[in-house]
Design a protein around this motif. Sequence first.
Motif, PDB file in Angstrom:
ATOM      1  N   MET A 162      -5.010  22.795 -17.239  1.00  0.00           N
ATOM      2  CA  MET A 162      -3.755  22.079 -17.425  1.00  0.00           C
ATOM      3  C   MET A 162      -2.607  22.654 -16.593  1.00  0.00           C
ATOM      4  O   MET A 162      -1.844  21.890 -15.983  1.00  0.00           O
ATOM      5  CB  MET A 162      -3.371  22.054 -18.902  1.00  0.00           C
ATOM      6  N   PRO A 163      -2.438  23.989 -16.505  1.00  0.00           N
ATOM      7  CA  PRO A 163      -1.346  24.503 -15.663  1.00  0.00           C
ATOM      8  C   PRO A 163      -1.460  24.047 -14.213  1.00  0.00           C
ATOM      9  O   PRO A 163      -0.454  23.731 -13.570  1.00  0.00           O
ATOM     10  CB  PRO A 163      -1.500  26.022 -15.782  1.00  0.00           C
ATOM     11  N   TRP A 164      -2.689  23.990 -13.706  1.00  0.00           N
ATOM     12  CA  TRP A 164      -2.902  23.549 -12.329  1.00  0.00           C
ATOM     13  C   TRP A 164      -2.559  22.070 -12.174  1.00  0.00           C
ATOM     14  O   TRP A 164      -1.933  21.670 -11.187  1.00  0.00           O
ATOM     15  CB  TRP A 164      -4.351  23.799 -11.915  1.00  0.00           C
ATOM     16  N   PHE A 165      -2.975  21.257 -13.144  1.00  0.00           N
ATOM     17  CA  PHE A 165      -2.719  19.823 -13.038  1.00  0.00           C
ATOM     18  C   PHE A 165      -1.237  19.498 -13.200  1.00  0.00           C
ATOM     19  O   PHE A 165      -0.722  18.577 -12.558  1.00  0.00           O
ATOM     20  CB  PHE A 165      -3.551  19.059 -14.074  1.00  0.00           C
ATOM     21  N   LEU A 166      -0.546  20.240 -14.057  1.00  0.00           N
ATOM     22  CA  LEU A 166       0.889  20.012 -14.222  1.00  0.00           C
ATOM     23  C   LEU A 166       1.632  20.285 -12.914  1.00  0.00           C
ATOM     24  O   LEU A 166       2.482  19.497 -12.486  1.00  0.00           O
ATOM     25  CB  LEU A 166       1.437  20.903 -15.339  1.00  0.00           C
ATOM     26  N   SER A 167       1.315  21.405 -12.276  1.00  0.00           N
ATOM     27  CA  SER A 167       1.978  21.729 -11.014  1.00  0.00           C
ATOM     28  C   SER A 167       1.470  20.839  -9.882  1.00  0.00           C
ATOM     29  O   SER A 167       2.203  20.556  -8.930  1.00  0.00           O
ATOM     30  CB  SER A 167       1.772  23.208 -10.664  1.00  0.00           C
ATOM     31  N   PHE A 168       0.220  20.373  -9.986  1.00  0.00           N
ATOM     32  CA  PHE A 168      -0.321  19.419  -9.007  1.00  0.00           C
ATOM     33  C   PHE A 168       0.515  18.140  -9.000  1.00  0.00           C
ATOM     34  O   PHE A 168       0.918  17.643  -7.944  1.00  0.00           O
ATOM     35  CB  PHE A 168      -1.777  19.103  -9.357  1.00  0.00           C
ATOM     36  N   ALA A 169       0.781  17.614 -10.200  1.00  0.00           N
ATOM     37  CA  ALA A 169       1.595  16.400 -10.305  1.00  0.00           C
ATOM     38  C   ALA A 169       3.002  16.643  -9.773  1.00  0.00           C
ATOM     39  O   ALA A 169       3.586  15.781  -9.102  1.00  0.00           O
ATOM     40  CB  ALA A 169       1.648  15.928 -11.755  1.00  0.00           C
ATOM     41  N   ALA A 170       3.551  17.829 -10.057  1.00  0.00           N
ATOM     42  CA  ALA A 170       4.893  18.157  -9.568  1.00  0.00           C
ATOM     43  C   ALA A 170       4.919  18.212  -8.043  1.00  0.00           C
ATOM     44  O   ALA A 170       5.837  17.679  -7.405  1.00  0.00           O
ATOM     45  CB  ALA A 170       5.348  19.497 -10.151  1.00  0.00           C
ATOM     46  N   GLY A 171       3.911  18.838  -7.449  1.00  0.00           N
ATOM     47  CA  GLY A 171       3.853  18.921  -5.990  1.00  0.00           C
ATOM     48  C   GLY A 171       3.710  17.557  -5.347  1.00  0.00           C
ATOM     49  O   GLY A 171       4.358  17.255  -4.335  1.00  0.00           O
ATOM     50  N   ALA A 172       2.865  16.709  -5.938  1.00  0.00           N
ATOM     51  CA  ALA A 172       2.667  15.366  -5.396  1.00  0.00           C
ATOM     52  C   ALA A 172       3.953  14.547  -5.477  1.00  0.00           C
ATOM     53  O   ALA A 172       4.316  13.834  -4.532  1.00  0.00           O
ATOM     54  CB  ALA A 172       1.543  14.663  -6.151  1.00  0.00           C
ATOM     55  N   MET A 173       4.669  14.658  -6.595  1.00  0.00           N
ATOM     56  CA  MET A 173       5.903  13.891  -6.741  1.00  0.00           C
ATOM     57  C   MET A 173       7.002  14.422  -5.827  1.00  0.00           C
ATOM     58  O   MET A 173       7.801  13.647  -5.284  1.00  0.00           O
ATOM     59  CB  MET A 173       6.356  13.902  -8.202  1.00  0.00           C
ATOM     60  N   MET A 174       7.055  15.729  -5.631  1.00  0.00           N
ATOM     61  CA  MET A 174       8.039  16.287  -4.708  1.00  0.00           C
ATOM     62  C   MET A 174       7.759  15.831  -3.281  1.00  0.00           C
ATOM     63  O   MET A 174       8.680  15.575  -2.499  1.00  0.00           O
ATOM     64  CB  MET A 174       8.036  17.817  -4.784  1.00  0.00           C
ATOM     65  N   TYR A 175       6.488  15.712  -2.939  1.00  0.00           N
ATOM     66  CA  TYR A 175       6.126  15.208  -1.610  1.00  0.00           C
ATOM     67  C   TYR A 175       6.668  13.793  -1.425  1.00  0.00           C
ATOM     68  O   TYR A 175       7.228  13.457  -0.377  1.00  0.00           O
ATOM     69  CB  TYR A 175       4.604  15.222  -1.443  1.00  0.00           C
ATOM     70  N   LEU A 202       0.824  -1.209   0.000  1.00  0.00           N
ATOM     71  CA  LEU A 202       0.000   0.000   0.000  1.00  0.00           C
ATOM     72  C   LEU A 202       0.859   1.259   0.000  1.00  0.00           C
ATOM     73  O   LEU A 202       0.522   2.250  -0.657  1.00  0.00           O
ATOM     74  CB  LEU A 202      -0.933   0.008   1.214  1.00  0.00           C
ATOM     75  N   ALA A 203       1.974   1.224   0.734  1.00  0.00           N
ATOM     76  CA  ALA A 203       2.845   2.398   0.802  1.00  0.00           C
ATOM     77  C   ALA A 203       3.402   2.744  -0.573  1.00  0.00           C
ATOM     78  O   ALA A 203       3.361   3.900  -1.009  1.00  0.00           O
ATOM     79  CB  ALA A 203       3.987   2.147   1.790  1.00  0.00           C
ATOM     80  N   VAL A 204       3.921   1.743  -1.278  1.00  0.00           N
ATOM     81  CA  VAL A 204       4.493   1.991  -2.600  1.00  0.00           C
ATOM     82  C   VAL A 204       3.393   2.338  -3.597  1.00  0.00           C
ATOM     83  O   VAL A 204       3.546   3.238  -4.431  1.00  0.00           O
ATOM     84  CB  VAL A 204       5.296   0.762  -3.077  1.00  0.00           C
ATOM     85  N   THR A 205       2.269   1.630  -3.509  1.00  0.00           N
ATOM     86  CA  THR A 205       1.147   1.897  -4.410  1.00  0.00           C
ATOM     87  C   THR A 205       0.650   3.327  -4.256  1.00  0.00           C
ATOM     88  O   THR A 205       0.387   4.026  -5.243  1.00  0.00           O
ATOM     89  CB  THR A 205      -0.006   0.918  -4.125  1.00  0.00           C
ATOM     90  N   LEU A 206       0.542   3.768  -3.017  1.00  0.00           N
ATOM     91  CA  LEU A 206       0.078   5.124  -2.726  1.00  0.00           C
ATOM     92  C   LEU A 206       0.956   6.166  -3.402  1.00  0.00           C
ATOM     93  O   LEU A 206       0.471   7.119  -4.018  1.00  0.00           O
ATOM     94  CB  LEU A 206       0.077   5.327  -1.206  1.00  0.00           C
ATOM     95  N   HIS A 207       2.257   5.960  -3.341  1.00  0.00           N
ATOM     96  CA  HIS A 207       3.179   6.950  -3.880  1.00  0.00           C
ATOM     97  C   HIS A 207       3.422   6.785  -5.375  1.00  0.00           C
ATOM     98  O   HIS A 207       4.122   7.598  -5.980  1.00  0.00           O
ATOM     99  CB  HIS A 207       4.499   6.898  -3.104  1.00  0.00           C
ATOM    100  N   ASN A 208       2.853   5.741  -5.972  1.00  0.00           N
ATOM    101  CA  ASN A 208       2.943   5.583  -7.423  1.00  0.00           C
ATOM    102  C   ASN A 208       1.849   6.360  -8.154  1.00  0.00           C
ATOM    103  O   ASN A 208       1.934   6.558  -9.368  1.00  0.00           O
ATOM    104  CB  ASN A 208       2.842   4.103  -7.809  1.00  0.00           C
ATOM    105  N   ILE A 209       0.833   6.791  -7.426  1.00  0.00           N
ATOM    106  CA  ILE A 209      -0.280   7.511  -8.056  1.00  0.00           C
ATOM    107  C   ILE A 209       0.185   8.777  -8.771  1.00  0.00           C
ATOM    108  O   ILE A 209      -0.139   8.978  -9.948  1.00  0.00           O
ATOM    109  CB  ILE A 209      -1.375   7.823  -7.012  1.00  0.00           C
ATOM    110  N   PRO A 210       0.939   9.669  -8.109  1.00  0.00           N
ATOM    111  CA  PRO A 210       1.360  10.886  -8.827  1.00  0.00           C
ATOM    112  C   PRO A 210       2.293  10.604  -9.993  1.00  0.00           C
ATOM    113  O   PRO A 210       2.341  11.388 -10.947  1.00  0.00           O
ATOM    114  CB  PRO A 210       2.057  11.715  -7.738  1.00  0.00           C
ATOM    115  N   GLU A 211       3.031   9.496  -9.938  1.00  0.00           N
ATOM    116  CA  GLU A 211       3.909   9.163 -11.057  1.00  0.00           C
ATOM    117  C   GLU A 211       3.081   8.846 -12.301  1.00  0.00           C
ATOM    118  O   GLU A 211       3.401   9.287 -13.410  1.00  0.00           O
ATOM    119  CB  GLU A 211       4.810   7.986 -10.684  1.00  0.00           C
ATOM    120  N   GLY A 212       2.021   8.066 -12.121  1.00  0.00           N
ATOM    121  CA  GLY A 212       1.139   7.774 -13.244  1.00  0.00           C
ATOM    122  C   GLY A 212       0.468   9.026 -13.774  1.00  0.00           C
ATOM    123  O   GLY A 212       0.349   9.220 -14.993  1.00  0.00           O
ATOM    124  N   MET A 213       0.046   9.901 -12.861  1.00  0.00           N
ATOM    125  CA  MET A 213      -0.581  11.157 -13.277  1.00  0.00           C
ATOM    126  C   MET A 213       0.399  12.025 -14.064  1.00  0.00           C
ATOM    127  O   MET A 213       0.024  12.659 -15.053  1.00  0.00           O
ATOM    128  CB  MET A 213      -1.085  11.916 -12.052  1.00  0.00           C
TER     129      MET A 213
END
Length: 205
Positions: free
Chosen positions: A154-167, A60-71
């Motif tokens: 799209m600008p919001w979603f692009l930065s959303f994915a960046a923020g999630a991956m940085m987290y 679950l831990a790895v799966t949880l953090h794979n979500i922003p990568e797919g996005m």
Amino acid sequence: PAIEEAEARGQLGWLPAAGGFILGIAFLYGLDKLIPHLHQGTNETEGPSSSLKRTSLLVLAVTLHNIPEGMAVGLSFAFAAQQGGGTAAYTAAFALALGIGIQNFPEGAAISLPLRQEGFSSGRSFLYGSLSGIVEPVFGILTVLLASAIMPFMPWFLSFAAGAMMYVVVEELIPEAHLGEHSNLGTLSVMGGFIIMMILDVALG
């Protein structure tokens, strides 16, 4: 890209970049609090209390953090399509997908190897490691399918994915890279990963 895309739409460049980044962090933080999971190197469960086994919590831990990568991959291809489908845009999206795909190997091994040591069969350990990454293509495809609806944002979603991956990087990958006595190896690995992604971006982009 979020800043450039926002300015091209006549918006303040920093607003969607900062706002989406914060929302991405908040999204992953919320999932961390809502979904029980277990990180490598610790026996303390994060999120709500759960009776799930250690193996399930690790997956679950790895799966949880794979979500922003797919996005992120889905958004990169959606963004490439929005730009008219030029070769450079698709090449950059492919480079991102390739880079994330490469890092999925050690990520899957981080699940499979501990399970093997705990007595699971090789096949079952491999299956659990593979399943932890199944959310990436799922969320990537969903993002592409919803691309037409999210184009205005799209600008919001692009930065959303960046923020999630940085987290994920700050909360998960950097601490794990410094577990044990060989923290220098973890640091060098992070630097090596950065160099590989830079080469892919420049060579393929």
